[in-house]
Design a protein around this motif. Structure first.
Motif, PDB file in Angstrom:
ATOM      1  N   ARG A 155       0.852  -1.196   0.000  1.00 26.38           N
ATOM      2  CA  ARG A 155       0.000   0.000   0.000  1.00 26.38           C
ATOM      3  C   ARG A 155       0.887   1.245   0.000  1.00 26.38           C
ATOM      4  NH1 ARG A 155      -2.585   0.060   6.180  1.00 26.38           N
ATOM      5  NH2 ARG A 155      -0.591  -0.076   7.262  1.00 26.38           N
ATOM      6  N   ARG A 157       0.777   5.795   0.194  1.00 25.59           N
ATOM      7  CA  ARG A 157      -0.020   6.990   0.477  1.00 25.59           C
ATOM      8  C   ARG A 157       0.860   8.230   0.378  1.00 25.59           C
ATOM      9  NH1 ARG A 157      -0.015   5.955   6.949  1.00 25.59           N
ATOM     10  NH2 ARG A 157       1.762   7.304   7.408  1.00 25.59           N
ATOM     11  N   GLY A 220     -13.460   8.221  -3.443  1.00 23.54           N
ATOM     12  CA  GLY A 220     -12.879   9.390  -2.811  1.00 23.54           C
ATOM     13  C   GLY A 220     -13.885  10.422  -2.413  1.00 23.54           C
ATOM     14  N   ARG A 238      -8.776   7.365  -2.939  1.00 21.87           N
ATOM     15  CA  ARG A 238      -8.181   6.022  -2.783  1.00 21.87           C
ATOM     16  C   ARG A 238      -8.340   5.297  -4.119  1.00 21.87           C
ATOM     17  NH1 ARG A 238     -11.349   3.694   0.849  1.00 21.87           N
ATOM     18  NH2 ARG A 238     -10.106   3.913   2.729  1.00 21.87           N
ATOM     19  N   THR A 240      -7.167   1.927  -6.629  1.00 19.68           N
ATOM     20  CA  THR A 240      -6.622   0.573  -6.566  1.00 19.68           C
ATOM     21  C   THR A 240      -5.779   0.367  -7.815  1.00 19.68           C
ATOM     22  OG1 THR A 240      -8.633  -0.120  -5.457  1.00 19.68           O
ATOM     23  CG2 THR A 240      -7.197  -1.869  -6.294  1.00 19.68           C
ATOM     24  N   PRO A 246      -3.632  -0.515  -2.822  1.00 20.06           N
ATOM     25  CA  PRO A 246      -4.280   0.781  -2.610  1.00 20.06           C
ATOM     26  C   PRO A 246      -3.278   1.939  -2.651  1.00 20.06           C
ATOM     27  CG  PRO A 246      -4.388  -0.593  -0.618  1.00 20.06           C
ATOM     28  CD  PRO A 246      -3.556  -1.333  -1.610  1.00 20.06           C
ATOM     29  N   LEU A 248      -3.344   5.928  -1.696  1.00 23.41           N
ATOM     30  CA  LEU A 248      -4.152   7.010  -1.111  1.00 23.41           C
ATOM     31  C   LEU A 248      -3.457   8.340  -1.360  1.00 23.41           C
ATOM     32  CD1 LEU A 248      -4.731   4.420   1.137  1.00 23.41           C
ATOM     33  CD2 LEU A 248      -6.432   6.166   1.628  1.00 23.41           C
ATOM     34  N   SER A 372      -4.660  10.232   6.591  1.00 27.34           N
ATOM     35  CA  SER A 372      -3.550   9.517   5.943  1.00 27.34           C
ATOM     36  C   SER A 372      -2.865   8.586   6.942  1.00 27.34           C
ATOM     37  CB  SER A 372      -2.548  10.493   5.316  1.00 27.34           C
ATOM     38  OG  SER A 372      -1.651  10.968   6.259  1.00 27.34           O
ATOM     39  N   TRP A 375      -4.723   5.520   6.917  1.00 33.57           N
ATOM     40  CA  TRP A 375      -4.944   4.949   5.575  1.00 33.57           C
ATOM     41  C   TRP A 375      -6.431   5.002   5.227  1.00 33.57           C
ATOM     42  CZ3 TRP A 375      -0.693   3.444   2.654  1.00 33.57           C
ATOM     43  CH2 TRP A 375       0.505   3.298   3.348  1.00 33.57           C
TER      44      TRP A 375
END
Ligand SMILES: NC(=O)c1ccc[n+]([C@@H]2O[C@H](COP(=O)([O-])OP(=O)(O)OC[C@H]3O[C@@H](n4cnc5c(N)ncnc54)[C@H](O)[C@@H]3O)[C@@H](O)[C@H]2O)c1
Length: 385
Positions: A155, A157, A220, A238, A240, A246, A248, A372, A375
């Motif tokens: 993941r 972010r 989102g 967010r 994919t 994911p 972010l 954030s 997540w």
């Protein structure tokens, strides 16, 4: 490789607005390996705004056609408004110039592929101005990710927001617009000013050095904090990416703080990458090693111009080609389809600074940081702006 080591590409600067002027200054303050032989821009009095134009006797044209009717270029650097990129890129390629076009290249996948084909047919390169894709540390990091050194991505972010006010939106007719004269523009912090760190995340996950990871899905929360802006100016998103990863992303313009972030984190099976403003791209592996790839300041911002000139001389192409922005483009279009909520004016204040006026949405910074860290999207945590 051309034989003549003295070959200095003739550089045409197409548009020297808020960003394009950086190319003008770089190419006139430093030896970039080529020479500016012309500027194309429709703005009046450019010679007054930029005295270097007269000092260097650089001719200014109001259209590409009038430049090419008189002269030729080996490299065109295009920094025009996004909705003008496609015809300009095609014209420059047709006239035999390599092209370095500012990001985003265009607004549809079809146009991206058409432009990529046009470059191939013209035997010229089409490079994009995503500067982090020229960063030597980022390139080393991507090589290590591709080698499998850190395992699969799990993941990612990033928070990156920049305050923008009246001057920013009033500088041109396309700022903050969804469409202009019937053409898609989609200008927003996610699409434009704060796009780099999202494109970076997709670039780091791309299957090859040239490509970015596919984006499959978006959800989102979009809002409009500045009532004078047509498009959204606050986004918590967010996505994919392929492999069910994911991504972010939190970005906005109507905030109190001048700059929030960038603050990024990417978790892999065997390592965690962090990066931030003034902070290095730092990987911490599960066996407690630290790998420092340097800060994004280690590579000059305008490395893309030096690389493009060098590739023009060598007959090669920069890594950052037309498909480097495809994932960002898909994400922009997916985000654009989400609903936009107007922020209650009671939740905004106004800030006057240096002759500019800013809308500031209360609690925005705190909402982004908390979400954030978790997540999550702010709404999922019960945070309402
Ligand atoms: N790489 C980065 O960090 C970065 C940062 C900001 C902007 N950009 C990109 O740079 C591009 C330009 O953005 P900006 O903020 O400088 O825009 P801007 O609106 O400030 O400037 C655009 C310039 O294009 C000129 N122009 C308008 N119509 C024209 C035409 N028909 N022919 C020639 N010139 C014309 C305008 O006179 C102006 O000088 C965009 O693609 C943007 O996303 C990149």
């Amino acid at each position: 490789m051309r034989e003549n080591q003295e070959f200095r590409p003739r550089i045409l600067l197409v548009s020297v607005g808020m960003y394009g002027q950086k190319y003008l200054f770089e190419a006139t303050d430093h030896d970039v390996g080529g020479d500016v032989v012309g500027i194309v821009d429709v703005a009046d009095n450019l010679e007054k705004t930029f005295p270097v134009i007269s000092e260097r006797r650089i001719p200014v044209y109001r259209s590409l056609e009038s430049f090419f009717a008189r002269d030729r270029a080996d490299l065109a650097v295009i920094s025009s408004p996004i909705h003008l990129h496609t015809p300009m890129v095609l014209e420059c390629l047709k006239r035999g110039a390599n092209v370095l076009c500012e990001k985003p290249l265009c607004l549809t996948e079809e146009e991206t592929l058409k432009l990529a084909d046009a470059a191939k047919e013209a035997h010229r390169f089409l490079a994009l101005g995503w500067q982090l894709n020229y960063d030597r540390g980022v390139l080393a990091l991507k090589k290590d990710i591709l080698s499998g050194r850190f395992g699969k991505p799990l993941r990612l972010r990033c928070v990156h927001a920049m305050r923008r006010g009246r001057k920013y939106y009033e500088r041109s007719n396309w700022a903050g617009r969804i469409t202009l004269d019937g053409r898609e523009v989609f200008d927003s912090p996610f699409m434009n000013a704060c796009a780099h760190n999202f494109q970076l995340m997709t670039f780091l996950l791309g299957d090859t050095m040239e490509t970015a990871a596919d984006i499959l899905k978006a959800e989102g929360e979009l809002s409009r904090g500045n009532p004078d802006v047509e498009n959204y100016d606050i986004a918590a998103l967010r996505f994919t990416a392929r492999g069910d990863v994911p991504l972010l992303y939190y970005t906005a313009h109507p905030l109190q703080t001048k700059n929030l972030g960038q603050m990024g984190r990417a978790e892999f099976e065997h390592a965690t990458l962090t990066w931030g403003k003034g902070q290095p791209f730092l990987v911490h592996t599960e066996d407690d090693q630290e790998i420092d790839y340097g800060t994004d300041g280690n590579t000059p911002l305008m490395q893309k111009l030096y690389d493009a000139v060098k590739c023009t001389v060598e007959g090669t192409a920069p890594l950052c080609g037309p498909v480097a922005g495809l994932a960002h483009l898909r994400a922009v279009r997916m985000a654009q389809a989400l609903p936009v909520r107007d922020i209650d004016p009671a939740h905004a204040t106004y800030l006057e600074e240096a002759g500019d006026r800013f809308v500031c949405v209360s609690g925005l910074e705190e909402a982004f940081l908390a979400a954030s860290e978790a997540w999550a999207l702010p709404g999922e945590m019960g945070i309402a702006l």
